[in-house]
Scaffold this active site. Structure first.
Site, PDB file in Angstrom:
ATOM      1  N   GLU A  99      -4.687  -8.847   0.733  1.00  0.00           N
ATOM      2  CA  GLU A  99      -3.936  -7.591   0.786  1.00  0.00           C
ATOM      3  C   GLU A  99      -4.820  -6.493   1.335  1.00  0.00           C
ATOM      4  O   GLU A  99      -5.979  -6.363   0.946  1.00  0.00           O
ATOM      5  CB  GLU A  99      -3.442  -7.160  -0.622  1.00  0.00           C
ATOM      6  CG  GLU A  99      -2.302  -7.979  -1.167  1.00  0.00           C
ATOM      7  CD  GLU A  99      -1.738  -7.433  -2.483  1.00  0.00           C
ATOM      8  OE1 GLU A  99      -1.920  -6.229  -2.753  1.00  0.00           O
ATOM      9  OE2 GLU A  99      -1.123  -8.215  -3.225  1.00  0.00           O
ATOM     10  N   GLU A 158      -4.118 -10.384  -8.925  1.00  0.00           N
ATOM     11  CA  GLU A 158      -4.810  -9.224  -9.509  1.00  0.00           C
ATOM     12  C   GLU A 158      -4.941  -9.301 -11.026  1.00  0.00           C
ATOM     13  O   GLU A 158      -4.741  -8.309 -11.736  1.00  0.00           O
ATOM     14  CB  GLU A 158      -4.142  -7.919  -9.054  1.00  0.00           C
ATOM     15  CG  GLU A 158      -4.138  -7.778  -7.538  1.00  0.00           C
ATOM     16  CD  GLU A 158      -3.922  -6.355  -7.028  1.00  0.00           C
ATOM     17  OE1 GLU A 158      -3.705  -5.455  -7.841  1.00  0.00           O
ATOM     18  OE2 GLU A 158      -3.992  -6.166  -5.795  1.00  0.00           O
ATOM     19  N   TYR A 182      -7.801  -1.994  -0.840  1.00  0.00           N
ATOM     20  CA  TYR A 182      -7.114  -0.944  -0.069  1.00  0.00           C
ATOM     21  C   TYR A 182      -8.090   0.118   0.423  1.00  0.00           C
ATOM     22  O   TYR A 182      -8.000   1.279   0.068  1.00  0.00           O
ATOM     23  CB  TYR A 182      -5.975  -0.363  -0.902  1.00  0.00           C
ATOM     24  CG  TYR A 182      -4.839  -1.360  -1.000  1.00  0.00           C
ATOM     25  CD1 TYR A 182      -3.833  -1.376  -0.043  1.00  0.00           C
ATOM     26  CD2 TYR A 182      -4.806  -2.321  -2.007  1.00  0.00           C
ATOM     27  CE1 TYR A 182      -2.797  -2.313  -0.089  1.00  0.00           C
ATOM     28  CE2 TYR A 182      -3.781  -3.259  -2.071  1.00  0.00           C
ATOM     29  CZ  TYR A 182      -2.784  -3.241  -1.109  1.00  0.00           C
ATOM     30  OH  TYR A 182      -1.777  -4.171  -1.153  1.00  0.00           O
ATOM     31  N   ASP A 194       3.765  -3.711  -9.301  1.00  0.00           N
ATOM     32  CA  ASP A 194       4.309  -2.693  -8.401  1.00  0.00           C
ATOM     33  C   ASP A 194       5.550  -3.193  -7.645  1.00  0.00           C
ATOM     34  O   ASP A 194       5.596  -3.172  -6.424  1.00  0.00           O
ATOM     35  CB  ASP A 194       3.207  -2.280  -7.413  1.00  0.00           C
ATOM     36  CG  ASP A 194       3.623  -1.076  -6.585  1.00  0.00           C
ATOM     37  OD1 ASP A 194       4.338  -0.210  -7.116  1.00  0.00           O
ATOM     38  OD2 ASP A 194       3.237  -1.019  -5.403  1.00  0.00           O
TER      39      ASP A 194
END
Ligand SMILES: *[C@@H]1O[C@H](CO)[C@@H](O)[C@H](O)[C@H]1NC(C)=O
Ligand SMILES: *[C@@H]1O[C@H](CO)[C@@H](O)[C@H](O)[C@H]1NC(C)=O
Ligand SMILES: *[C@@H]1O[C@H](CO)[C@@H](O)[C@H](O)[C@H]1NC(C)=O
Ligand SMILES: *[C@@H]1O[C@H](CO)[C@@H](O)[C@H](O)[C@H]1NC(C)=O
Length: 653
Positions: free
Chosen positions: A541, A452, A505, A205
């Protein structure tokens, strides 16, 4: 058919570069990669500035090789445009074809070398980084090839440099990412209004910026030179220990003795602490009485204390002396199943993930940005960051060393999948290059081996076991971590790590808008990771996209209010976790807004920054600043700045 053709073309482009890597390996330096530095024996000249630039035709990427563009001035091959170095080329023009180009681009420039360099000097050419792969010619001779962005490479170009005449340097840069590159990507065909074109896609990303991203230097060394220096530091009582190992390069005659090596240690003010140590040997140990230790920011009134190790290599019978000055911080790093310790004191990380990213420059090094970012990191009261998702410039790392910022140093492996032996070799190579570059930096406390990765896949087990073994073999003095994003239940790799880092998230990608689900989910997940692996755990994160200036109350996604609330819910979880004894840090995603590939989920890029892309604070920056300073006060006895809260009434002061 057409699809295959294009795909092959993409592969051919890169495989040509790869082929060249093997052909030139003997000439490309495989020893040390010390940062170019002036000294009594070394001269440094910058090749930064405006270079000439052109694209390879997208429909015929190999033209430049076939027509041997490296054998003449690039301007004689067709139209060139000015291009700044260092910078990404993508955002400098008004041309979409340049921003979105897939394949090869070409740069060149000319230079002269001083006559004085002729005397027994070697001339070196060094690139701080070129993304993704590069081939370099000097006066038409291929001098080096390099793959994997964000890492330096250099070569001895003495034999091809011309004295008393103009020299030309030509660089071909390839931005194509494949299943065997780090990071991975793929190219495919797209049918356009004007025929078939190739297009590149990737799962990570952030925008795949390309070009000559970091400084280009010419520098000299004597013919026998200090090739590399490794230091390991320790502490015994109040005595600091510096173990050093010097290697040299250059050809000695078979009959001659090896060179002698002497070292001096200077303090921060330039005073000699130790003189003429080493008895001529290449390895040794210095004992520094009443040593000043390297401490992280806010853990000591004078963080980031750096000595200078002055290394002098002499080959007396040839009248050669080479001098290099390496900054050295004395500190220890230890860890166990619950804690990370620096100089025997447990640390708690308060930081963020970041990007090298800014308007116009893309990933190009910019001194103004480096200093501004560094000022903001200190203003916020952070003590750490992760170099997500690739190694940052050496000029940035220098600040971390001197200011005492704890670095989680990440290699460029993002969203790793499709595990293969070829990928494993490339991934290991990226870590070898990273460790070679940063092994002496006191700020580097962790190696992060991936972000990730698809760690639930069966192949992930042996793959990451091999990666960890490789890193441990190169450096066993620092803990290894990874930013994990698959669930703890399916993960196969945490067993090999020293510290568990996870990205999640809550309240954003899952349970969007439900901030009342965050606290317990974060606590439950952190506890589960610890129970599964019995290792320290940190959150690497969490966050929410936030459009600066968008205000919605009650809190609503994308607003500044929502980002602040999401953070507070995480803070509640972190404070409860801290009491359980295994939770070692929190890093918000992200320090600043940054550019991404064009997608419908991103409005002008990723907006999870606590600062805008122009480095102005959102409400969240003020919010996290209050927490990070409060933590620094509580855990490190730091003295808080007096503007954390604006005056409200007498009762608050
Ligand atoms: C169409 O593509 C060709 C190359 O295949 C190029 O020469 C031409 O300029 C393009 N035309 C337009 C309108 O983009
Ligand atoms: C010194 O470094 C060289 C090159 O990395 C290595 O081969 C050698 O084993 C090291 N020596 C010591 C004593 O650590
Ligand atoms: C780990 O180190 C910390 C800090 O020194 C200490 O309090 C803790 O008991 C240690 N834990 C284990 C499991 O040894
Ligand atoms: C640390 O964890 C490892 C792996 O789970 C375990 O073997 C070891 O006993 C633990 N050490 C302590 C001091 O708890």
């Amino acid at each position: 058919m057409a699809y295959l053709k294009w795909l092959l073309l993409g592969c051919v482009t890169l495989s040509i570069v790869l082929l060249m890597v093997h052909e030139t390996v003997s000439r490309t330096n495989t020893g040390g990669i010390l940062y170019p530095q002036e000294s009594e024996s070394r001269d440094v000249r910058s090749l930064d500035g405006i270079w000439n630039f052109r694209l390879s035709p997208e429909t015929d990427p190999l033209t430049g090789f076939r027509e041997r563009w490296f054998q003449k001035d690039l301007s004689q091959t067709g139209r060139t445009i000015p291009m700044p170095v260092p910078a990404s080329y993508n955002d400098v023009t008004e041309d979409k074809a340049i921003r979105d180009h897939v394949g090869l681009v070409w740069y060149d420039r000319t230079f002269y070398v001083p006559e004085a360099w002729r005397q027994s000097s070697l001339v070196w050419l060094r690139f701080g980084s070129v993304h993704y792969a590069a081939q370099v010619w000097v006066n038409g001779h291929l001098v080096m090839s390099h793959e994997v962005g964000h890492l330096p490479f250099q070569a001895d170009i003495t034999s091809v440099v011309k004295f008393g005449a103009k020299n030309r340097i030509t660089v071909a840069v390839d931005n194509i990412l494949l299943q065997t590159s780090v990071p991975q990507g793929h190219v495919s065909e797209v049918s356009t209004d004007n025929g078939t074109r190739i297009t590149q896609s990737y799962t990570f990303d952030f925008f795949n910026y390309a070009g000559i991203h970091r400084p280009v230097y010419l520098y000299t060394t004597p013919s026998i030179y200090i090739d590399d220096i490794s230091v390991h530091t320790g502490v015994r009582g109040d005595t600091g220990i510096i173990k050093y190992n010097i290697t040299y390069g250059g050809l000695l005659r078979a009959t001659s003795q090896g060179p002698a090596c002497y070292v001096d240690l200077l303090d921060r003010d330039g005073n000699y602490v130790i003189r003429d140590a080493g008895s001529g040997r290449l390895q040794g140990e210095l004992e520094v009485p009443v040593a000043r230790l390297w401490w992280p920011y806010l853990m000591d009134p004078e963080p980031g204390y750096m000595y200078t190790l002055q290394v002098r290599l002499t080959a007396q019978q040839w009248g050669i002396e080479d001098i290099y000055r390496l900054p050295v911080g004395i500190r220890t790093v230890e860890w166990n199943n619950t804690s990370i310790l620096i100089n025997g004191r447990a640390i708690y990380l308060r930081g963020f993930g970041r990007h090298e990213d800014s308007d116009l420059r893309g990933k190009g090094l910019d001194y103004t940005l480096i200093v501004k970012d560094n000022n903001l990191i200190k203003w916020v009261g952070a003590n750490s960051y992760r170099t997500s998702h690739y190694p940052y410039a050496e000029e940035i790392m220098d600040f971390a060393d001197r200011e005492g910022i704890i670095i989680m140093n990440e290699c460029p492996s993002v969203d790793t999948e499709n595990y293969s032996p070829a990928l494993l070799e490339k991934h290991k190579d990226s870590l070898s290059q990273l460790i070679r570059r940063d092994k002496n930096r006191p700020s580097v406390i962790f190696w992060s081996i991936a972000n990730e990765a698809r760690t639930q896949l069966p192949d992930a087990d042996s793959y990451f076991r091999a990666i960890v073994e490789h890193v441990k073999h190169l450096d066993s003095t620092r803990p290894i971590t990874m930013a994990l994003a698959r669930g703890y239940g399916e993960d196969r790799t945490g067993q090999y790590l020293d510290v568990i880092g996870f990205n999640r998230y809550n309240g954003w990608y899952s349970n969007t808008g439900r901030t009342d689900t965050i606290r317990n989910n974060v606590i439950a997940e952190a506890v589960s990771w610890h129970h599964k692996y019995n290792k320290p755990v940190m959150m690497l994160e969490y966050g929410a996209d936030t459009l600066a200036g968008l205000h919605l109350y009650p809190e609503y996604v994308w607003s500044e209010e929502y980002q602040v609330e999401i953070m507070s819910k995480h803070f509640e979880a972190f404070d409860r976790l801290r009491m359980q004894g295994f939770f070692v840090g929190e890093m918000i995603w992200n320090f600043a807004d940054f550019k991404t590939a064009q997608t419908i989920t991103r409005v002008g890029g990723n907006k999870k920054g606590i600062f805008t892309r122009n480095r102005q604070p959102k409400a969240s920056a003020h919010h996290i600043r209050r927490r990070y300073w409060e933590l620094a006060g509580e855990l490190d006895n730091a003295i808080l700045p007096n503007d954390l809260d604006h005056y409200v009434s007498k009762s608050r002061h």
